[in-house]
Design a protein around this motif. Sequence first.
Motif, PDB file in Angstrom:
ATOM      1  N   VAL A  56      -5.170  -2.359   0.777  1.00  0.00           N
ATOM      2  CA  VAL A  56      -4.582  -2.062  -0.528  1.00  0.00           C
ATOM      3  C   VAL A  56      -3.115  -1.698  -0.337  1.00  0.00           C
ATOM      4  CG1 VAL A  56      -4.676  -0.570  -2.546  1.00  0.00           C
ATOM      5  CG2 VAL A  56      -6.782  -1.326  -1.468  1.00  0.00           C
ATOM      6  N   ALA A  57      -2.244  -2.255  -1.175  1.00  0.00           N
ATOM      7  CA  ALA A  57      -0.798  -2.062  -1.020  1.00  0.00           C
ATOM      8  C   ALA A  57      -0.243  -1.199  -2.146  1.00  0.00           C
ATOM      9  CB  ALA A  57      -0.087  -3.416  -1.001  1.00  0.00           C
ATOM     10  N   ILE A  58       0.702  -0.331  -1.791  1.00  0.00           N
ATOM     11  CA  ILE A  58       1.454   0.433  -2.783  1.00  0.00           C
ATOM     12  C   ILE A  58       2.630  -0.428  -3.231  1.00  0.00           C
ATOM     13  CG2 ILE A  58       2.778   2.523  -3.216  1.00  0.00           C
ATOM     14  CD1 ILE A  58       1.177   3.909  -1.046  1.00  0.00           C
ATOM     15  N   PHE A  65      17.950   6.962   1.948  1.00  0.00           N
ATOM     16  CA  PHE A  65      17.841   6.717   3.385  1.00  0.00           C
ATOM     17  C   PHE A  65      16.808   7.614   4.062  1.00  0.00           C
ATOM     18  CE2 PHE A  65      22.226   5.671   2.129  1.00  0.00           C
ATOM     19  CZ  PHE A  65      22.224   4.322   2.439  1.00  0.00           C
ATOM     20  N   ASN A  66      16.650   8.846   3.550  1.00  0.00           N
ATOM     21  CA  ASN A  66      15.743   9.758   4.240  1.00  0.00           C
ATOM     22  C   ASN A  66      14.825  10.507   3.279  1.00  0.00           C
ATOM     23  OD1 ASN A  66      14.866  10.693   6.765  1.00  0.00           O
ATOM     24  ND2 ASN A  66      16.003  12.611   6.523  1.00  0.00           N
ATOM     25  N   GLY A  67      14.718  10.043   2.041  1.00  0.00           N
ATOM     26  CA  GLY A  67      13.841  10.693   1.081  1.00  0.00           C
ATOM     27  C   GLY A  67      12.402  10.225   1.211  1.00  0.00           C
ATOM     28  N   VAL A  68      11.535  10.813   0.416  1.00  0.00           N
ATOM     29  CA  VAL A  68      10.113  10.431   0.435  1.00  0.00           C
ATOM     30  C   VAL A  68       9.957   8.959   0.081  1.00  0.00           C
ATOM     31  CG1 VAL A  68       7.894  10.772  -0.717  1.00  0.00           C
ATOM     32  CG2 VAL A  68       9.258  12.748  -0.046  1.00  0.00           C
ATOM     33  N   GLN A  69      10.754   8.519  -0.905  1.00  0.00           N
ATOM     34  CA  GLN A  69      10.639   7.118  -1.316  1.00  0.00           C
ATOM     35  C   GLN A  69      11.002   6.172  -0.179  1.00  0.00           C
ATOM     36  OE1 GLN A  69      13.062   4.621  -2.341  1.00  0.00           O
ATOM     37  NE2 GLN A  69      15.019   5.700  -2.540  1.00  0.00           N
ATOM     38  N   TYR A  90       5.214   0.738   3.277  1.00  0.00           N
ATOM     39  CA  TYR A  90       4.852  -0.243   2.246  1.00  0.00           C
ATOM     40  C   TYR A  90       6.152  -0.846   1.699  1.00  0.00           C
ATOM     41  CZ  TYR A  90       0.263   1.995   2.410  1.00  0.00           C
ATOM     42  OH  TYR A  90      -0.945   2.498   2.822  1.00  0.00           O
ATOM     43  N   PRO A  91       6.637  -1.933   2.283  1.00  0.00           N
ATOM     44  CA  PRO A  91       7.976  -2.462   1.950  1.00  0.00           C
ATOM     45  C   PRO A  91       8.148  -2.858   0.488  1.00  0.00           C
ATOM     46  CG  PRO A  91       7.075  -3.494   3.929  1.00  0.00           C
ATOM     47  CD  PRO A  91       5.968  -2.715   3.312  1.00  0.00           C
ATOM     48  N   PHE A  92       7.081  -3.148  -0.214  1.00  0.00           N
ATOM     49  CA  PHE A  92       7.203  -3.618  -1.598  1.00  0.00           C
ATOM     50  C   PHE A  92       7.153  -2.468  -2.608  1.00  0.00           C
ATOM     51  CE2 PHE A  92       5.334  -7.037   0.906  1.00  0.00           C
ATOM     52  CZ  PHE A  92       6.183  -8.090   0.614  1.00  0.00           C
ATOM     53  N   HIS A 148      10.688 -10.318  -5.473  1.00  0.00           N
ATOM     54  CA  HIS A 148      10.355  -9.068  -4.775  1.00  0.00           C
ATOM     55  C   HIS A 148       8.894  -9.048  -4.328  1.00  0.00           C
ATOM     56  CE1 HIS A 148      10.932  -4.841  -3.692  1.00  0.00           C
ATOM     57  NE2 HIS A 148       9.738  -4.619  -4.230  1.00  0.00           N
ATOM     58  N   TYR A 149       7.988  -9.572  -5.150  1.00  0.00           N
ATOM     59  CA  TYR A 149       6.556  -9.472  -4.851  1.00  0.00           C
ATOM     60  C   TYR A 149       5.930 -10.787  -4.403  1.00  0.00           C
ATOM     61  CZ  TYR A 149       6.742  -4.873  -6.991  1.00  0.00           C
ATOM     62  OH  TYR A 149       7.042  -3.569  -7.283  1.00  0.00           O
ATOM     63  N   GLN A 150       6.743 -11.835  -4.253  1.00  0.00           N
ATOM     64  CA  GLN A 150       6.191 -13.119  -3.837  1.00  0.00           C
ATOM     65  C   GLN A 150       5.587 -13.030  -2.430  1.00  0.00           C
ATOM     66  OE1 GLN A 150       9.096 -16.166  -3.329  1.00  0.00           O
ATOM     67  NE2 GLN A 150       7.602 -17.809  -3.009  1.00  0.00           N
ATOM     68  N   GLY A 151       6.280 -12.337  -1.529  1.00  0.00           N
ATOM     69  CA  GLY A 151       5.782 -12.211  -0.166  1.00  0.00           C
ATOM     70  C   GLY A 151       4.494 -11.416  -0.078  1.00  0.00           C
ATOM     71  N   LEU A 152       4.352 -10.406  -0.928  1.00  0.00           N
ATOM     72  CA  LEU A 152       3.135  -9.593  -0.912  1.00  0.00           C
ATOM     73  C   LEU A 152       1.918 -10.411  -1.325  1.00  0.00           C
ATOM     74  CD1 LEU A 152       1.650  -6.845  -0.775  1.00  0.00           C
ATOM     75  CD2 LEU A 152       2.327  -6.482  -3.156  1.00  0.00           C
ATOM     76  N   LEU A 153       2.070 -11.222  -2.358  1.00  0.00           N
ATOM     77  CA  LEU A 153       0.946 -11.985  -2.895  1.00  0.00           C
ATOM     78  C   LEU A 153       0.823 -13.375  -2.295  1.00  0.00           C
ATOM     79  CD1 LEU A 153       1.405 -11.042  -6.664  1.00  0.00           C
ATOM     80  CD2 LEU A 153      -0.061  -9.938  -4.969  1.00  0.00           C
ATOM     81  N   ASN A 154       1.865 -13.802  -1.535  1.00  0.00           N
ATOM     82  CA  ASN A 154       1.852 -15.135  -0.935  1.00  0.00           C
ATOM     83  C   ASN A 154       1.671 -16.212  -2.005  1.00  0.00           C
ATOM     84  OD1 ASN A 154       2.034 -17.015   1.116  1.00  0.00           O
ATOM     85  ND2 ASN A 154      -0.139 -16.882   1.651  1.00  0.00           N
TER      86      ASN A 154
END
Length: 698
Positions: A324-326, A341-345, A352-354, A573-579
């Motif tokens: 499961v992806a975030i 650069f160094n926050g929680v996000q 989870y790159p996406f 942005h999400y093409q790679g996640l869903l292929n």
Amino acid sequence: MASSTQNSHSDYQPPAIDININVNVAKLNNDGADLGDLLTGPSRPVLKSYPKTKYKHQNRSFNAAYYNSFVWLEYSIANDALFCFACRNFATSSNKNNEDIFTKTGFKHWKKLSGSRGANKGSKSKLELHEATIHHITCMEKWMAHKETEKTGTVLTQISSQHKLLIEINRMYIRTLSEVTLFLCRQGLAFRGHDESIDSLNQGNFKETCNLLTKFYLEFAQKYKEKTNHTSHGIQNELISICANILRETIIKEVNDVGIFGIMCDEARCFKEEQMALCIRYCKGLDIKERFLGFIDCSMKQDSESLSQLMLEYLKQCKLSPQVAIVAQSYDGASVMSGRFNGVQAKIKSKYPFAIYTHCMAHRINLVVLDMCKIVKDTRCVFNTLEALYIHFSNPTNNQKNCEAVIINYKGILKILTNEIENESDKDSNEALEKSATLGNSVKIIKAVIKSFEDSRTVESFAQIWFEINAFSTDNNIVIDNPFQGEKRRKIESKRLDNFIVTASTSAHYTAPLNDDSQSTESFYRNNAYYVLLDTIVTRLKERFSTESLAMGESVDNFFKLNYEGSLFFIDHYQGLLNLSKLNIQSEMIVAKNSLLQLGTKDNEINYEYETIKNVLTKSVFPSLYKLLQIAMSLPIASATCERSFSAMRKIKTWLRTCMLQDRFNNSSILYIEKDVKIDIENVIDAFASKNRHIILK
């Protein structure tokens, strides 16, 4: 039969019946094909005439009248002979007096059916003699016992029935305790009392509710009065934990099924603890769901590394599938959360790159208000006055004055309370609207708000407001002062700033007169209050909601309009996640747009409302668009669900319950917040029965 038996064998007592009855099926000349069995009973055919056998000068045959005298008697047409049903089916090899004539060969000496005559007149017939034997009486007792077990069941069956009844009663008892647990959790009530002894006047909500139920349900009362009644503190915590785990597993199963979700987090202080609320947003089908997963105690450290690790570990504890992806995350604007650069996000995005980050829209609006108060001093006075009024009336000091104020303003108070009640009734609807809002819709709303403020910056708009101000002042005897009157030395703004929006305070109280009308009171407040306020709001809105920050929102909005070129930012942005294939996406958009065109208005306008799109974009026909639509709906725009969970936190963990452990607090919170998730009580009982108990539940 019984009377004749007792007369012939007065000293005989029937032996005890063995539970395990051995059935002997007799082998006849025709294999007993026309004789009865234990299911059918004795075979007793009634014929118009039976075959006759010649005895000297007489022809004799069987008579059906003998059926009435001997219940065990059965007749075989194939063998033209009589048999004993009891002896044939219940005789054992240990019976020494076993008469083969009534079990194997069959009796057909019709002359002896009615006994002897002459000197031996009055002697018993062969059937009566057989009925009086111990062997036959034993078989008859077995037969009668077998018939009785057909009604009540065998001893084993009766024991099994009692076992099932006991389990049913026990499960009913635990079911009731589970329902009491759910009731108290969903109402946010405490379970225990200060003194839970039998003599206590208040044993706590849990036991007092059980005591109430004992007055109406006898079976529950009997189990509750037992020494081990499963109402201890440990059992209460265990029932809360089981219910919460089942609810949490239900949510996680839905997330695992869809495969994508967004996270929302916010922090709040609870007594001496720092609690972080973790909520998720996902789609069940194409229906948006925002669920609370739990509170995470982050009192030890609040740096980005610690907070991100706590979030990921908690998701792992919830048994979230690794596949499961975030896809999105939404927090407030604190640097520890939003740091690029160094926050929680950034920490979450590294795993989870996406998972794009969205600054909570509600927090941005709040920051705009804070900016306005910093720049426009008069707004601070307004909010400070409102706060002072709230503090005064929430902490009354003079009851007599308060009573007089209530009497004087009674009608106004009623009107306000009525409005509050009506707004409360729409609370669930408002929350549903917040959850169903999308990132694309939020962009349109923000732009519309900015446009509305810009359009309101006119003389005509202020004239309407000024009219209402004068009416209110007249009704309440308020005098509006003109700052120009009585001023010996005017503090005038520099003319060099005439064409600029001033965002910092200066020594001037108002701007220089611009025309002949500028010295009027209306002109002063229009130029120095109304315009300044609107300019500050518009400027800060544009800064907080920059074009870069709204890029994803605009792309999602174009995706809902099936605009392929305009939604490429979102698709890329999400093409790679869903292929997914861009060509397939573009093709599906064309077909979907034509499908929506058929549902359009008479002017061939396409209806891009979400409900319409949801009905058209089925998973089987538009697989690529369906998955992208699920992602678009999973992008959170605010952390309002987290804020609402803090209200639950303060209701559950009151100052009387500060010693509550984190697990119990967490489980109680999710049961209170996610009331709409159904919990199968039978699953609760099965989970409770998985351990060794003093009560049989399966």
